[in-house]
Scaffold this active site. Structure first.
Site, PDB file in Angstrom:
ATOM      1  CG  ASP A  53     -12.181  -1.956   2.624  1.00 47.88           C
ATOM      2  OD1 ASP A  53     -11.339  -2.071   1.578  1.00 47.88           O
ATOM      3  OD2 ASP A  53     -13.128  -2.970   2.982  1.00 47.88           O
ATOM      4  CB  ALA A  99       0.201   4.676  12.395  1.00 49.38           C
ATOM      5  CB  SER A 128       9.032  10.526   7.460  1.00 47.30           C
ATOM      6  OG  SER A 128       8.593  10.478   7.315  1.00 47.30           O
ATOM      7  NE  ARG A 167      10.029   7.792  10.248  1.00 45.38           N
ATOM      8  CZ  ARG A 167       8.991   8.083  10.447  1.00 45.38           C
ATOM      9  NH1 ARG A 167       8.230   8.376   9.723  1.00 45.38           N
ATOM     10  NH2 ARG A 167       9.039   8.113  11.972  1.00 45.38           N
ATOM     11  CG  HIS A 199       3.474   9.121   3.643  1.00 49.01           C
ATOM     12  ND1 HIS A 199       2.710   8.974   4.921  1.00 49.01           N
ATOM     13  CD2 HIS A 199       3.289   8.548   2.918  1.00 49.01           C
ATOM     14  CE1 HIS A 199       1.697   7.773   4.552  1.00 49.01           C
ATOM     15  NE2 HIS A 199       2.240   7.948   3.374  1.00 49.01           N
ATOM     16  CG  ASN A 230      -0.123  12.637   6.886  1.00 46.26           C
ATOM     17  OD1 ASN A 230       0.621  11.237   6.783  1.00 46.26           O
ATOM     18  ND2 ASN A 230       0.768  13.069   6.892  1.00 46.26           N
ATOM     19  NE  ARG A 255       5.007  11.447  16.557  1.00 48.81           N
ATOM     20  CZ  ARG A 255       4.417  10.277  14.699  1.00 48.81           C
ATOM     21  NH1 ARG A 255       3.310  10.990  13.926  1.00 48.81           N
ATOM     22  NH2 ARG A 255       4.513   9.889  14.969  1.00 48.81           N
ATOM     23  CD  GLU A 309      -0.230   6.646   1.214  1.00 46.83           C
ATOM     24  OE1 GLU A 309       0.790   6.357   1.087  1.00 46.83           O
ATOM     25  OE2 GLU A 309      -0.592   5.688   0.148  1.00 46.83           O
ATOM     26  NE  ARG A 322       7.508   5.242  10.680  1.00 45.00           N
ATOM     27  CZ  ARG A 322       6.724   5.293  11.494  1.00 45.00           C
ATOM     28  NH1 ARG A 322       5.039   5.633  11.228  1.00 45.00           N
ATOM     29  NH2 ARG A 322       7.006   5.554  13.273  1.00 45.00           N
ATOM     30  CE1 TYR A 370       6.626  11.937  10.871  1.00 42.74           C
ATOM     31  CE2 TYR A 370       7.373  12.535  12.906  1.00 42.74           C
ATOM     32  CZ  TYR A 370       6.593  11.321  11.589  1.00 42.74           C
ATOM     33  OH  TYR A 370       6.007  10.236  12.096  1.00 42.74           O
ATOM     34  N   PRO A 404      -4.114  10.017  12.386  1.00 41.98           N
ATOM     35  CG  PRO A 404      -3.208   7.705  13.271  1.00 41.98           C
ATOM     36  CD  PRO A 404      -4.199   8.942  12.411  1.00 41.98           C
ATOM     37  CG  ASN A 405      -0.156  10.822  17.078  1.00 37.68           C
ATOM     38  OD1 ASN A 405      -0.730  10.601  18.204  1.00 37.68           O
ATOM     39  ND2 ASN A 405       0.333   9.238  16.815  1.00 37.68           N
TER      40      ASN A 405
END
Length: 155
Positions: free
Chosen positions: A87, A77, A102, A107, A100, A74, A18, A98, A111, A23, A10-11
């Protein structure tokens, strides 16, 4: 040829607009271009997707696992909240990194906890768009090593 799904939560469609102080100004389309260029040098096919909907991400993780692909994710949230993604990664068997943009550990406290890290082969954060390239290279190497281990010895 190996295949890697690069999944964005999301986002991330808002990258470039943003919170650029966190970012940066690079868009998701810019990142996709960089990833595709890097994948070409690795001889890896890439499926690059983004959704603001958790179920789409779950379906794509299942798809990657069924195809024997790796995953760079990524999850945005959802990293901190989604047992469903955790799962799906665990059940798919797909080697997952995984990532990210940032440094999530520098932060807000919420997070600092990832639900998907324990079922991922590794986590990369804090390197901006380079996090994607590092994640792609990492999952590519993991898949290559697993492929070598799965082949019977010629001796």
């Amino acid at each position: 040829m190996t295949t890697v799904f690069v999944l964005n939560g999301p986002n991330l469609n808002l990258l470039g607009r943003r919170e650029p102080q966190i970012y940066g100004s690079t868009t998701l389309a810019d990142i996709e271009k960089l990833v595709r260029e890097k994948a070409e040098t690795l001889g890896t096919a890439v499926t690059f997707r983004q959704s603001n909907h958790e179920g789409h991400l779950v379906d794509w993780i299942h798809e990657a696992g069924a195809q024997g692909a790796g995953i760079v994710i990524n999850a945005g949230a959802y990293t901190h909240t989604s047992i469903a993604l955790r799962d799906a990664i665990s059940g798919s068997g797909a080697p997952t990194v995984e990532i990210h943009l940032s440094n999530v550990h520098a932060r807000e406290g919420f997070r600092h906890r990832s639900l998907i890290a324990p079922v991922s082969v590794g986590v990369i954060c804090g390197f901006g768009s380079m996090s994607y390239l590092l994640g792609l290279e990492a999952v590519h190497r993991v898949m290559a090593e697993r492929g070598r281990q799965a082949k019977p010895s010629q001796h």
